[in-house]
Design a protein around this motif. Structure first.
Motif, short mmCIF file in Angstrom:
data_model
loop_
_atom_site.label_atom_id
_atom_site.label_comp_id
_atom_site.label_asym_id
_atom_site.label_seq_id
_atom_site.Cartn_x
_atom_site.Cartn_y
_atom_site.Cartn_z
N SER A 17 0.83 -1.21 0.00
CA SER A 17 0.00 0.00 0.00
C SER A 17 0.86 1.25 0.00
O SER A 17 0.60 2.20 -0.76
N ARG A 18 1.90 1.25 0.82
CA ARG A 18 2.79 2.42 0.88
C ARG A 18 3.52 2.60 -0.45
O ARG A 18 3.63 3.71 -0.97
N ILE A 19 3.98 1.51 -1.02
CA ILE A 19 4.71 1.58 -2.29
C ILE A 19 3.79 2.09 -3.40
O ILE A 19 4.18 2.97 -4.18
N MET A 20 2.58 1.56 -3.49
CA MET A 20 1.63 2.02 -4.51
C MET A 20 1.34 3.51 -4.33
O MET A 20 1.31 4.26 -5.31
N SER A 33 2.69 -1.56 -13.50
CA SER A 33 3.12 -2.82 -12.89
C SER A 33 4.64 -2.94 -12.92
O SER A 33 5.25 -3.47 -11.99
N GLN A 34 5.29 -2.44 -13.97
CA GLN A 34 6.75 -2.51 -14.06
C GLN A 34 7.41 -1.62 -13.01
O GLN A 34 8.44 -1.98 -12.43
N GLN A 35 6.84 -0.45 -12.74
CA GLN A 35 7.38 0.41 -11.70
C GLN A 35 7.31 -0.29 -10.35
O GLN A 35 8.27 -0.26 -9.57
N PHE A 36 6.18 -0.93 -10.08
CA PHE A 36 6.02 -1.66 -8.83
C PHE A 36 7.01 -2.83 -8.76
O PHE A 36 7.69 -3.01 -7.76
N ASN A 73 -0.23 -10.98 -10.80
CA ASN A 73 -1.54 -11.44 -10.29
C ASN A 73 -1.79 -10.94 -8.88
O ASN A 73 -2.89 -10.48 -8.56
N LYS A 74 -0.76 -10.99 -8.04
CA LYS A 74 -0.90 -10.50 -6.66
C LYS A 74 -1.11 -8.99 -6.66
O LYS A 74 -1.93 -8.48 -5.88
N LEU A 75 -0.40 -8.27 -7.51
CA LEU A 75 -0.56 -6.82 -7.58
C LEU A 75 -1.98 -6.45 -7.97
O LEU A 75 -2.57 -5.54 -7.39
N SER A 76 -2.56 -7.16 -8.91
CA SER A 76 -3.95 -6.90 -9.32
C SER A 76 -4.90 -7.02 -8.14
O SER A 76 -5.75 -6.16 -7.92
#
Length: 111
Positions: A17-20, A33-36, A73-76
């Motif tokens: 959550s903090r990273i997003m 998604s690539q940045q994450f 998949n987890k990020l989604s």
């Protein structure tokens, strides 16, 4: 041969959550998604390497493709729960962790 990755993904997504939120602030209300992926791989190298190692057991994909699919998949799932819209495939490309072109998948803040 079956393999488990949930515990390693939990380590990589511990501060998701903090990273997003951080990536969203830096990028005008959205992140890719690539940045994450690049962020978590750089800041959690041991867990990322462990994920790649476990993905050696994937029957049909390379370890990198399998690992990145698990992360995607987890990020989604996590992004939706955290109030982000997406994933949106913009039909554009960006570079992956190896500087190869890949689809630009975007998440946008609903806040």
């Amino acid at each position: 041969m079956a393999y488990e990755v949930k515990d390693v993904l939990d380590k990589l997504f511990k501060d998701a959550s903090r990273i997003m939120d951080e990536l969203t602030i830096q990028n005008g209300g959205e992140f890719t998604s690539q940045q994450f992926l690049k962020y978590v791989a750089q800041h959690n190298q041991a867990a990322y390497i462990e994920l790649l190692n476990r993905c050696l057991a994937h029957p049909a994909a390379s370890p990198f493709n399998a690992a990145h699919q698990h992360i995607g998949n987890k990020l989604s799932e996590v992004a939706r729960k955290a109030g982000y819209e997406g994933p949106f495939d913009e039909g554009r490309t960006e570079t992956d962790i190896f500087d190869n072109p890949t689809g630009r998948i975007v998440y946008r803040s609903r806040r």
